[in-house]
Structure formats: structure tokens, C-alpha cells
Write a protein that holds these residues in place. Structure first.
Motif, PDB file in Angstrom:
ATOM      1  N   VAL A   1       0.859  -1.183   0.000  1.00 15.87           N
ATOM      2  CA  VAL A   1       0.000   0.000   0.000  1.00 15.87           C
ATOM      3  C   VAL A   1       0.896   1.234   0.000  1.00 15.87           C
ATOM      4  CG1 VAL A   1      -1.746   1.291   1.297  1.00 15.87           C
ATOM      5  CG2 VAL A   1      -1.884  -1.198   1.173  1.00 15.87           C
ATOM      6  N   ILE A   2       0.576   2.188  -0.871  1.00 16.12           N
ATOM      7  CA  ILE A   2       1.342   3.424  -0.983  1.00 16.12           C
ATOM      8  C   ILE A   2       0.583   4.535  -0.266  1.00 16.12           C
ATOM      9  CG2 ILE A   2       2.341   5.101  -2.584  1.00 16.12           C
ATOM     10  CD1 ILE A   2       3.535   2.242  -2.741  1.00 16.12           C
TER      11      ILE A   2
ATOM     12  N   LEU B   1       0.170  10.495   5.093  1.00 18.08           N
ATOM     13  CA  LEU B   1      -0.120   9.121   5.462  1.00 18.08           C
ATOM     14  C   LEU B   1      -1.510   8.665   5.015  1.00 18.08           C
ATOM     15  CD1 LEU B   1       1.567   8.889   8.977  1.00 18.08           C
ATOM     16  CD2 LEU B   1       2.508   8.299   6.736  1.00 18.08           C
ATOM     17  N   GLU B   2      -2.022   9.304   3.959  1.00 21.27           N
ATOM     18  CA  GLU B   2      -3.278   8.877   3.353  1.00 21.27           C
ATOM     19  C   GLU B   2      -2.963   7.787   2.341  1.00 21.27           C
ATOM     20  OE1 GLU B   2      -6.455   9.957   4.006  1.00 21.27           O
ATOM     21  OE2 GLU B   2      -5.590  11.134   5.642  1.00 21.27           O
ATOM     22  N   LYS B   3      -3.753   6.714   2.347  1.00 18.87           N
ATOM     23  CA  LYS B   3      -3.556   5.629   1.382  1.00 18.87           C
ATOM     24  C   LYS B   3      -3.959   6.127  -0.005  1.00 18.87           C
ATOM     25  CE  LYS B   3      -5.258   2.815   4.969  1.00 18.87           C
ATOM     26  NZ  LYS B   3      -6.491   2.228   5.389  1.00 18.87           N
ATOM     27  N   VAL B   4      -3.028   6.004  -0.953  1.00 16.53           N
ATOM     28  CA  VAL B   4      -3.307   6.519  -2.290  1.00 16.53           C
ATOM     29  C   VAL B   4      -3.310   5.451  -3.364  1.00 16.53           C
ATOM     30  CG1 VAL B   4      -2.532   8.861  -1.785  1.00 16.53           C
ATOM     31  CG2 VAL B   4      -0.897   7.173  -2.630  1.00 16.53           C
ATOM     32  N   GLY B   5      -2.881   4.256  -3.055  1.00 10.09           N
ATOM     33  CA  GLY B   5      -2.891   3.214  -4.057  1.00 10.09           C
ATOM     34  C   GLY B   5      -2.083   2.008  -3.637  1.00 10.09           C
ATOM     35  N   ILE B   6      -1.891   1.103  -4.590  1.00  5.86           N
ATOM     36  CA  ILE B   6      -1.092  -0.092  -4.340  1.00  5.86           C
ATOM     37  C   ILE B   6      -0.073  -0.258  -5.457  1.00  5.86           C
ATOM     38  CG2 ILE B   6      -2.920  -1.264  -3.053  1.00  5.86           C
ATOM     39  CD1 ILE B   6      -3.370  -3.021  -5.566  1.00  5.86           C
ATOM     40  N   VAL B   7       0.993  -0.934  -5.144  1.00  2.78           N
ATOM     41  CA  VAL B   7       1.988  -1.302  -6.137  1.00  2.78           C
ATOM     42  C   VAL B   7       2.279  -2.782  -5.940  1.00  2.78           C
ATOM     43  CG1 VAL B   7       4.009  -0.671  -4.756  1.00  2.78           C
ATOM     44  CG2 VAL B   7       4.152  -0.603  -7.230  1.00  2.78           C
TER      45      VAL B   7
ATOM     46  N   VAL C   1      -9.778  -1.589  -3.541  1.00  2.00           N
ATOM     47  CA  VAL C   1     -11.221  -1.462  -3.307  1.00  2.00           C
ATOM     48  C   VAL C   1     -11.431  -0.162  -2.533  1.00  2.00           C
ATOM     49  CG1 VAL C   1     -13.263  -2.494  -2.255  1.00  2.00           C
ATOM     50  CG2 VAL C   1     -11.471  -3.973  -3.223  1.00  2.00           C
ATOM     51  N   HIS C   2     -12.316   0.694  -3.050  1.00  3.92           N
ATOM     52  CA  HIS C   2     -12.573   1.990  -2.430  1.00  3.92           C
ATOM     53  C   HIS C   2     -14.027   2.108  -1.994  1.00  3.92           C
ATOM     54  CE1 HIS C   2      -9.026   4.618  -3.912  1.00  3.92           C
ATOM     55  NE2 HIS C   2      -8.660   3.352  -3.929  1.00  3.92           N
ATOM     56  N   VAL C   3     -14.219   2.833  -0.906  1.00  2.00           N
ATOM     57  CA  VAL C   3     -15.543   3.263  -0.460  1.00  2.00           C
ATOM     58  C   VAL C   3     -15.407   4.748  -0.163  1.00  2.00           C
ATOM     59  CG1 VAL C   3     -17.256   3.128   1.387  1.00  2.00           C
ATOM     60  CG2 VAL C   3     -16.272   1.033   0.464  1.00  2.00           C
ATOM     61  N   ASN C   4     -16.278   5.543  -0.751  1.00  2.00           N
ATOM     62  CA  ASN C   4     -16.225   7.000  -0.576  1.00  2.00           C
ATOM     63  C   ASN C   4     -14.829   7.559  -0.850  1.00  2.00           C
ATOM     64  OD1 ASN C   4     -18.956   7.082   0.148  1.00  2.00           O
ATOM     65  ND2 ASN C   4     -18.450   6.604   2.267  1.00  2.00           N
ATOM     66  N   HIS C   5     -14.224   7.122  -1.924  1.00  2.00           N
ATOM     67  CA  HIS C   5     -12.902   7.584  -2.370  1.00  2.00           C
ATOM     68  C   HIS C   5     -11.777   7.252  -1.392  1.00  2.00           C
ATOM     69  CE1 HIS C   5     -15.076   9.638  -5.501  1.00  2.00           C
ATOM     70  NE2 HIS C   5     -15.814  10.241  -4.595  1.00  2.00           N
ATOM     71  N   GLN C   6     -11.995   6.265  -0.540  1.00  2.00           N
ATOM     72  CA  GLN C   6     -10.961   5.845   0.406  1.00  2.00           C
ATOM     73  C   GLN C   6     -10.641   4.371   0.191  1.00  2.00           C
ATOM     74  OE1 GLN C   6     -11.005   7.049   4.401  1.00  2.00           O
ATOM     75  NE2 GLN C   6     -10.628   9.090   3.641  1.00  2.00           N
TER      76      GLN C   6
ATOM     77  N   GLY D   1      -9.263  -1.736   1.027  1.00  2.00           N
ATOM     78  CA  GLY D   1      -8.688  -3.061   0.895  1.00  2.00           C
ATOM     79  C   GLY D   1      -8.246  -3.335  -0.525  1.00  2.00           C
ATOM     80  N   VAL D   2      -7.898  -4.589  -0.744  1.00  2.00           N
ATOM     81  CA  VAL D   2      -7.417  -5.037  -2.049  1.00  2.00           C
ATOM     82  C   VAL D   2      -8.105  -6.356  -2.366  1.00  2.00           C
ATOM     83  CG1 VAL D   2      -5.372  -5.808  -3.310  1.00  2.00           C
ATOM     84  CG2 VAL D   2      -5.187  -3.907  -1.698  1.00  2.00           C
ATOM     85  N   ILE D   3      -8.512  -6.509  -3.619  1.00  2.29           N
ATOM     86  CA  ILE D   3      -9.096  -7.781  -4.054  1.00  2.29           C
ATOM     87  C   ILE D   3      -8.134  -8.426  -5.044  1.00  2.29           C
ATOM     88  CG2 ILE D   3     -10.477  -6.753  -5.907  1.00  2.29           C
ATOM     89  CD1 ILE D   3     -12.656  -8.911  -5.061  1.00  2.29           C
ATOM     90  N   SER D   4      -8.025  -9.739  -4.937  1.00  2.00           N
ATOM     91  CA  SER D   4      -7.072 -10.466  -5.785  1.00  2.00           C
ATOM     92  C   SER D   4      -7.799 -11.354  -6.782  1.00  2.00           C
ATOM     93  CB  SER D   4      -6.149 -11.324  -4.922  1.00  2.00           C
ATOM     94  OG  SER D   4      -6.872 -12.395  -4.354  1.00  2.00           O
TER      95      SER D   4
END
Length: 97
Positions: A15-16, A21-27, A73-78, A81-84
Motif C-alpha cells: 500500500v502506498i 499518510l493517506e492511502k493513495v494506491g497499491i503497487v 477497493v474503495h468506499v467513498n474515495h478511500q 482493501g485489495v481484491i485479488s
């Protein structure tokens, strides 16, 4: 960079967060390896976003079209989690049993 490489060898994604310290994405390891300098600052870690109202089929097609095995996975632009691809596949397998 060796810490990032070690993390991605043991985990499917990272998680990036931004400077606040706001989560902005994944790598993923694939993202990391696709950049010649293996530097996260150069990575485009924006991926298609999955919402809670999408079906497993929608998610599978999104993964296929974007060539990603993990999507945020986002809810209200936040990021929540992550789905695989494995999770989606397991869901389909349960449905046909």
C-alpha cells in the motif's frame, strides 16, 4: 530499495501512502519490476478502482482488461482493501459447486 524488493518478494502488493499518510494506491511486484530503475517514485501505481457494488464478474473483467491481479477497493474515495484474482477465482469455484 532493497527493503521494498524484500517486501514484494514476500507479499503480493504494497500500500502506498502520501506525505499525510493517506492511502493513495497499491503497487505490486509486477509494477516494481516493470520500471527500469525499480524506483517507486517512478511507478504509476494508479489502477482501476473496485467499488463494493461491482459483481465478481465485473471485477474479473476489470482485472483482465487492465492486466492486474490485484486491484484496490474503495468506499467513498478511500482505500479499504485489495481484491485479488485468486479471491475472485475462489468465489467462482464456490458458485459452480
Amino acid at each position: 530499495m532493497s527493503q521494498i524488493r524484500e517486501w514484494l518478494q514476500k507479499h503480493p502488493y504494497m500500500v502506498i501512502v502520501d506525505e499525510d499518510l493517506e492511502k493513495v494506491g497499491i503497487v505490486t511486484a509486477k509494477d516494481y519490476l516493470n520500471y527500469p530503475h525499480h524506483c517507486l517514485i517512478d511507478c504509476d501505481f494508479t489502477k482501476p478502482i473496485v467499488s463494493m457494488d461491482q459483481t465478481a464478474n465485473d471485477v474479473f473483467l476489470l482485472m483482465k482488461a487492465s492486466d492486474n491481479h490485484y486491484l484496490p477497493v474503495h468506499v467513498n474515495h478511500q482505500l479499504i482493501g485489495v481484491i485479488s484474482l485468486i479471491s475472485v477465482t475462489e468465489y467462482f469455484m464456490q458458485q459452480i459447486r
